[in-house]
Design an enzyme around this catalytic site. Structure first.
Site, PDB file in Angstrom:
ATOM      1  N   ASP A  46      -1.990 -33.920  63.848  1.00 26.38           N
ATOM      2  CA  ASP A  46      -2.483 -34.622  65.031  1.00 26.38           C
ATOM      3  C   ASP A  46      -1.583 -35.803  65.372  1.00 26.38           C
ATOM      4  O   ASP A  46      -1.287 -36.641  64.518  1.00 26.38           O
ATOM      5  CB  ASP A  46      -3.918 -35.107  64.793  1.00 26.38           C
ATOM      6  N   ASP A  73       2.947 -34.327  59.784  1.00 23.81           N
ATOM      7  CA  ASP A  73       1.560 -34.528  60.150  1.00 23.81           C
ATOM      8  C   ASP A  73       1.237 -33.579  61.309  1.00 23.81           C
ATOM      9  O   ASP A  73       2.139 -33.027  61.957  1.00 23.81           O
ATOM     10  CB  ASP A  73       1.351 -35.989  60.557  1.00 23.81           C
ATOM     11  N   ASP A 122       3.021 -39.891  62.878  1.00 24.65           N
ATOM     12  CA  ASP A 122       2.829 -40.752  64.052  1.00 24.65           C
ATOM     13  C   ASP A 122       2.179 -42.079  63.693  1.00 24.65           C
ATOM     14  O   ASP A 122       1.953 -42.903  64.572  1.00 24.65           O
ATOM     15  CB  ASP A 122       1.965 -40.043  65.095  1.00 24.65           C
TER      16      ASP A 122
END
Length: 260
Positions: A15, A13, A209
């Protein structure tokens, strides 16, 4: 884990893993450089459909992270690929920005508000009431409803912003029609990424995240999953979920040695 095959491909990922807004996270540049130096195939994934891969490469480069354009896979690209497979040469009414319209044009789709095959909803910072109303009426008229991702909100320097999922809920309430979401947590996003670089799920790892998007979609696609604690999910939140990542680390900097 002792009997697992070596990791030969990485998906990550963006961000919350590599950057927070435009601030690079510790170890992000080193992680990408380690991937490039070893020659392992990798893709940076994002549910954000606003930007093209070229735009995102420039954004990351401005943060000191050098990711090749071809190593960026967005929900817009995954959506365009899905529609091209489902209905080649089709048409769509798009509520979104350049990342989405460019991806659809590139697969041969025509943008129209006259009896389109699909209404395609993506993320935008300037949602138009007129455009949403038009989308509602086209869906009522028989257009199929597609959304790039279900994210209800997103961050900005000024606070929370409504995202694709929130606007999709508005349209669904008005029409009684739920969209098909292509991006995470749909494992289709992972499968399309794997196909993009001819990777196999058994030898691929996903770094994210968020437990509710990155980890669950990686898990359902058969990947090993690494949760970093530099974004949305905290260590205390992990135990609330009925599934677990393969491994939890403080940040992507802890994965640099593993890549090497």
């Amino acid at each position: 884990m002792t009997s697992a095959r070596p990791i030969e491909t990485w998906l990550t990922d963006m961000d919350g893993v590599l950057v927070h807004e435009d601030v690079p996270l510790p170890g992000a540049a080193e992680f990408v450089e380690a991937l490039k130096s070893t020659g392992l195939p990798f893709l940076v994934l994002t549910n954000n459909s606003i930007f093209t891969p070229r735009d995102l490469r420039a954004r990351l480069l401005g943060s000191g992270i050098d990711v090749p354009e071809e190593a960026i896979w967005t929900s817009a690209l995954a959506t365009a690929q899905f529609l091209a497979d489902q209905r080649p040469g089709g048409s769509a009414y798009v509520v979104g920005e350049a990342g989405l319209t460019t991806a659809l044009h590139d697969v041969g789709y025509v943008m129209t508000d006259r009896s389109p095959d699909y209404v395609v909803l993506g993320e935008t910072r300037t949602y138009s009431f007129e455009a949403i109303t038009r989308a509602i009426r086209l869906i009522e008229g028989g257009a199929r409803f597609i959304a790039t991702n279900p994210d209800a909100s997103g961050p900005s320097v000024h606070g929370t912003l409504p995202a694709t999922g929130s606007v999709a809920a508005l349209i669904s309430t008005a029409t009684g029609r739920e969209p098909y979401y292509v991006g995470k947590p749909n494992p289709l996003m992972m499968r399309s990424a794997l196909n993009r670089i001819d990777a196999h799920s058994e030898t691929t790892a996903m770094v994210g995240d968020r437990m509710d998007t990155d980890v669950v979609s990686g898990l359902e696609a058969g990947l090993r999953t690494f949760l970093v604690l530099t974004g949305s999910t905290t260590s205390e939140m992990v135990e609330r979920f009925p599934y677990r990542p393969t491994r939890v680390v403080d940040g992507v900097e802890d994965l640099v040695a593993l890549v090497g």
